[in-house]
Write a protein that holds these residues in place. Structure first.
Motif, PDB file in Angstrom:
ATOM      1  N   ILE A 183       0.864  -1.182   0.000  1.00  0.00           N
ATOM      2  CA  ILE A 183       0.000   0.000   0.000  1.00  0.00           C
ATOM      3  C   ILE A 183       0.895   1.225   0.000  1.00  0.00           C
ATOM      4  CG2 ILE A 183      -1.698   1.324   1.323  1.00  0.00           C
ATOM      5  CD1 ILE A 183      -2.675  -1.398   2.457  1.00  0.00           C
ATOM      6  N   LYS A 184       0.694   2.091  -0.964  1.00  0.00           N
ATOM      7  CA  LYS A 184       1.489   3.314  -1.099  1.00  0.00           C
ATOM      8  C   LYS A 184       0.863   4.424  -0.256  1.00  0.00           C
ATOM      9  CE  LYS A 184       4.505   6.009  -3.270  1.00  0.00           C
ATOM     10  NZ  LYS A 184       5.748   6.226  -2.619  1.00  0.00           N
ATOM     11  N   LEU A 185       1.655   4.988   0.647  1.00  0.00           N
ATOM     12  CA  LEU A 185       1.206   6.134   1.445  1.00  0.00           C
ATOM     13  C   LEU A 185       1.694   7.405   0.769  1.00  0.00           C
ATOM     14  CD1 LEU A 185       2.058   4.828   5.037  1.00  0.00           C
ATOM     15  CD2 LEU A 185      -0.081   4.584   3.748  1.00  0.00           C
ATOM     16  N   SER A 186       0.876   8.459   0.810  1.00  0.00           N
ATOM     17  CA  SER A 186       1.278   9.718   0.174  1.00  0.00           C
ATOM     18  C   SER A 186       2.128  10.589   1.096  1.00  0.00           C
ATOM     19  CB  SER A 186       0.044  10.497  -0.288  1.00  0.00           C
ATOM     20  OG  SER A 186      -0.752  10.862   0.815  1.00  0.00           O
ATOM     21  N   GLY A 187       2.309  10.159   2.318  1.00  0.00           N
ATOM     22  CA  GLY A 187       3.122  10.886   3.297  1.00  0.00           C
ATOM     23  C   GLY A 187       3.253  10.042   4.547  1.00  0.00           C
ATOM     24  N   SER A 188       3.928  10.581   5.518  1.00  0.00           N
ATOM     25  CA  SER A 188       4.128   9.844   6.766  1.00  0.00           C
ATOM     26  C   SER A 188       2.874   9.903   7.637  1.00  0.00           C
ATOM     27  CB  SER A 188       5.312  10.436   7.533  1.00  0.00           C
ATOM     28  OG  SER A 188       5.537   9.696   8.715  1.00  0.00           O
ATOM     29  N   PRO A 189       2.534   8.788   8.273  1.00  0.00           N
ATOM     30  CA  PRO A 189       1.418   8.814   9.220  1.00  0.00           C
ATOM     31  C   PRO A 189       1.703   9.785  10.365  1.00  0.00           C
ATOM     32  CG  PRO A 189       2.038   6.565   8.693  1.00  0.00           C
ATOM     33  CD  PRO A 189       3.092   7.458   8.121  1.00  0.00           C
ATOM     34  N   VAL A 190       0.635  10.254  10.996  1.00  0.00           N
ATOM     35  CA  VAL A 190       0.732  11.159  12.135  1.00  0.00           C
ATOM     36  C   VAL A 190      -0.032  10.532  13.292  1.00  0.00           C
ATOM     37  CG1 VAL A 190       0.122  13.447  13.015  1.00  0.00           C
ATOM     38  CG2 VAL A 190       0.910  13.191  10.653  1.00  0.00           C
ATOM     39  N   VAL A 191       0.560  10.573  14.484  1.00  0.00           N
ATOM     40  CA  VAL A 191      -0.092  10.027  15.669  1.00  0.00           C
ATOM     41  C   VAL A 191      -0.050  11.063  16.780  1.00  0.00           C
ATOM     42  CG1 VAL A 191      -0.034   8.227  17.444  1.00  0.00           C
ATOM     43  CG2 VAL A 191       0.530   7.656  15.077  1.00  0.00           C
ATOM     44  N   ASP A 192      -1.220  11.395  17.302  1.00  0.00           N
ATOM     45  CA  ASP A 192      -1.316  12.180  18.531  1.00  0.00           C
ATOM     46  C   ASP A 192      -1.594  11.174  19.642  1.00  0.00           C
ATOM     47  OD1 ASP A 192      -0.987  14.766  17.418  1.00  0.00           O
ATOM     48  OD2 ASP A 192      -3.058  14.723  16.722  1.00  0.00           O
ATOM     49  N   ALA A 193      -0.627  11.000  20.517  1.00  0.00           N
ATOM     50  CA  ALA A 193      -0.737  10.013  21.585  1.00  0.00           C
ATOM     51  C   ALA A 193      -0.959  10.710  22.918  1.00  0.00           C
ATOM     52  CB  ALA A 193       0.525   9.160  21.658  1.00  0.00           C
ATOM     53  N   GLU A 194      -1.831  10.138  23.722  1.00  0.00           N
ATOM     54  CA  GLU A 194      -2.099  10.633  25.070  1.00  0.00           C
ATOM     55  C   GLU A 194      -1.946   9.466  26.037  1.00  0.00           C
ATOM     56  OE1 GLU A 194      -5.994  12.350  25.076  1.00  0.00           O
ATOM     57  OE2 GLU A 194      -5.529  13.703  23.433  1.00  0.00           O
ATOM     58  N   ILE A 195      -1.111   9.641  27.026  1.00  0.00           N
ATOM     59  CA  ILE A 195      -0.913   8.627  28.061  1.00  0.00           C
ATOM     60  C   ILE A 195      -1.406   9.219  29.370  1.00  0.00           C
ATOM     61  CG2 ILE A 195       0.749   7.177  29.306  1.00  0.00           C
ATOM     62  CD1 ILE A 195       0.561   6.506  26.310  1.00  0.00           C
ATOM     63  N   ASP A 196      -2.346   8.529  30.007  1.00  0.00           N
ATOM     64  CA  ASP A 196      -2.894   8.978  31.285  1.00  0.00           C
ATOM     65  C   ASP A 196      -2.300   8.159  32.422  1.00  0.00           C
ATOM     66  OD1 ASP A 196      -4.743  10.737  30.048  1.00  0.00           O
ATOM     67  OD2 ASP A 196      -6.117   9.059  29.714  1.00  0.00           O
ATOM     68  N   PHE A 206      -2.162   3.196  37.493  1.00  0.00           N
ATOM     69  CA  PHE A 206      -2.151   2.476  36.223  1.00  0.00           C
ATOM     70  C   PHE A 206      -2.212   3.473  35.074  1.00  0.00           C
ATOM     71  CE2 PHE A 206      -6.472   2.969  37.621  1.00  0.00           C
ATOM     72  CZ  PHE A 206      -7.191   3.277  36.487  1.00  0.00           C
ATOM     73  N   LEU A 207      -1.857   2.999  33.887  1.00  0.00           N
ATOM     74  CA  LEU A 207      -1.843   3.831  32.691  1.00  0.00           C
ATOM     75  C   LEU A 207      -3.005   3.483  31.781  1.00  0.00           C
ATOM     76  CD1 LEU A 207       1.949   3.565  31.729  1.00  0.00           C
ATOM     77  CD2 LEU A 207       0.827   5.429  32.971  1.00  0.00           C
ATOM     78  N   SER A 208      -3.392   4.441  30.970  1.00  0.00           N
ATOM     79  CA  SER A 208      -4.300   4.217  29.849  1.00  0.00           C
ATOM     80  C   SER A 208      -3.794   5.087  28.700  1.00  0.00           C
ATOM     81  CB  SER A 208      -5.754   4.539  30.210  1.00  0.00           C
ATOM     82  OG  SER A 208      -5.889   5.871  30.639  1.00  0.00           O
ATOM     83  N   ALA A 209      -4.206   4.736  27.480  1.00  0.00           N
ATOM     84  CA  ALA A 209      -3.665   5.439  26.317  1.00  0.00           C
ATOM     85  C   ALA A 209      -4.732   5.652  25.249  1.00  0.00           C
ATOM     86  CB  ALA A 209      -2.513   4.632  25.720  1.00  0.00           C
ATOM     87  N   ARG A 210      -4.550   6.755  24.522  1.00  0.00           N
ATOM     88  CA  ARG A 210      -5.385   7.066  23.366  1.00  0.00           C
ATOM     89  C   ARG A 210      -4.468   7.478  22.220  1.00  0.00           C
ATOM     90  NH1 ARG A 210      -7.196   9.113  27.602  1.00  0.00           N
ATOM     91  NH2 ARG A 210      -6.462  11.213  27.275  1.00  0.00           N
ATOM     92  N   PHE A 211      -4.729   6.899  21.059  1.00  0.00           N
ATOM     93  CA  PHE A 211      -4.002   7.255  19.844  1.00  0.00           C
ATOM     94  C   PHE A 211      -4.998   7.803  18.844  1.00  0.00           C
ATOM     95  CE2 PHE A 211       0.061   4.437  19.622  1.00  0.00           C
ATOM     96  CZ  PHE A 211       0.432   4.857  20.889  1.00  0.00           C
ATOM     97  N   ASN A 212      -4.742   8.987  18.313  1.00  0.00           N
ATOM     98  CA  ASN A 212      -5.479   9.541  17.187  1.00  0.00           C
ATOM     99  C   ASN A 212      -4.529   9.469  16.008  1.00  0.00           C
ATOM    100  OD1 ASN A 212      -8.015  10.313  18.422  1.00  0.00           O
ATOM    101  ND2 ASN A 212      -6.805  11.796  19.566  1.00  0.00           N
ATOM    102  N   VAL A 213      -4.928   8.705  14.998  1.00  0.00           N
ATOM    103  CA  VAL A 213      -4.030   8.332  13.916  1.00  0.00           C
ATOM    104  C   VAL A 213      -4.540   8.859  12.577  1.00  0.00           C
ATOM    105  CG1 VAL A 213      -2.972   6.363  12.728  1.00  0.00           C
ATOM    106  CG2 VAL A 213      -3.489   6.212  15.175  1.00  0.00           C
ATOM    107  N   SER A 214      -3.642   9.449  11.811  1.00  0.00           N
ATOM    108  CA  SER A 214      -3.948   9.887  10.451  1.00  0.00           C
ATOM    109  C   SER A 214      -2.977   9.183   9.511  1.00  0.00           C
ATOM    110  CB  SER A 214      -3.792  11.402  10.339  1.00  0.00           C
ATOM    111  OG  SER A 214      -3.965  11.814   9.009  1.00  0.00           O
ATOM    112  N   VAL A 215      -3.530   8.525   8.485  1.00  0.00           N
ATOM    113  CA  VAL A 215      -2.705   7.823   7.508  1.00  0.00           C
ATOM    114  C   VAL A 215      -3.009   8.417   6.131  1.00  0.00           C
ATOM    115  CG1 VAL A 215      -2.048   5.588   6.555  1.00  0.00           C
ATOM    116  CG2 VAL A 215      -2.843   5.728   8.931  1.00  0.00           C
ATOM    117  N   PRO A 216      -2.103   9.247   5.610  1.00  0.00           N
ATOM    118  CA  PRO A 216      -2.376   9.940   4.348  1.00  0.00           C
ATOM    119  C   PRO A 216      -2.365   9.020   3.133  1.00  0.00           C
ATOM    120  CG  PRO A 216      -0.135  10.373   5.068  1.00  0.00           C
ATOM    121  CD  PRO A 216      -0.800   9.584   6.157  1.00  0.00           C
ATOM    122  N   GLY A 217      -3.245   9.324   2.204  1.00  0.00           N
ATOM    123  CA  GLY A 217      -3.233   8.651   0.919  1.00  0.00           C
ATOM    124  C   GLY A 217      -4.012   7.357   0.838  1.00  0.00           C
TER     125      GLY A 217
END
Length: 140
Positions: A73-86, A95-106
């Motif tokens: 699969i060809k990506l048009s750019g690098s993926p972007v991840v906004d990560a939050e660790i609580d 204890f920890l918890s996590a949220r990832f907001n992910v953008s995968v271009p193209g």
């Protein structure tokens, strides 16, 4: 004290070893052996969660790119991840918890979701925490 990893393989080749020296308290800090990381970490230090978020999301981006390459699969750019660790507390337990907001271009949304899911099976950080903390991944 020695811990073992059930996944460890005696034929495995170590690709990189991160080395840090950390101190605590009001004048705490962490410094990597190569000097690339040199941080002040005064107590209390949410920097630990920020550092974990940065390291994990960087690894996860590489895993998304690898998952795409494996599937041709060809990506048009690098993926972007906004990560939050609580850092959470319930009673006397932390204890920890996590949220990832992910953008995968193209790629379309369904393909991006497939790559994001596959990446958790590739990324060593995701594997290390699998089943240990709540993780939500949102493809945007």
């Amino acid at each position: 004290m020695t811990t073992t990893n059930a996944v460890a393989n005696t034929n495995a080749k170590t690709l990189f070893t991160g080395r840090t020296h950390s101190t605590g308290g009001r004048d705490g800090g962490a410094r990597s052996s190569d000097g690339f990381v040199d941080l002040k970490l005064p107590a209390p230090h949410p920097a630990a969660e920020n550092l974990f978020a940065a390291a994990w999301s960087a690894c996860y981006i590489g895993a998304i790119e690898l998952a795409a390459a494996q599937r041709k699969i060809k990506l048009s750019g690098s993926p972007v991840v906004d990560a939050e660790i609580d850092l959470n507390r319930a009673g006397e337990s932390y204890f920890l918890s996590a949220r990832f907001n992910v953008s995968v271009p193209g790629v379309d949304h369904a393909t991006a979701e497939t790559l994001a899911e596959a990446a958790h099976g590739i990324c060593p950080y995701s594997k290390a925490i699998h089943g240990n903390i709540d993780v939500s991944t949102n493809v945007i």
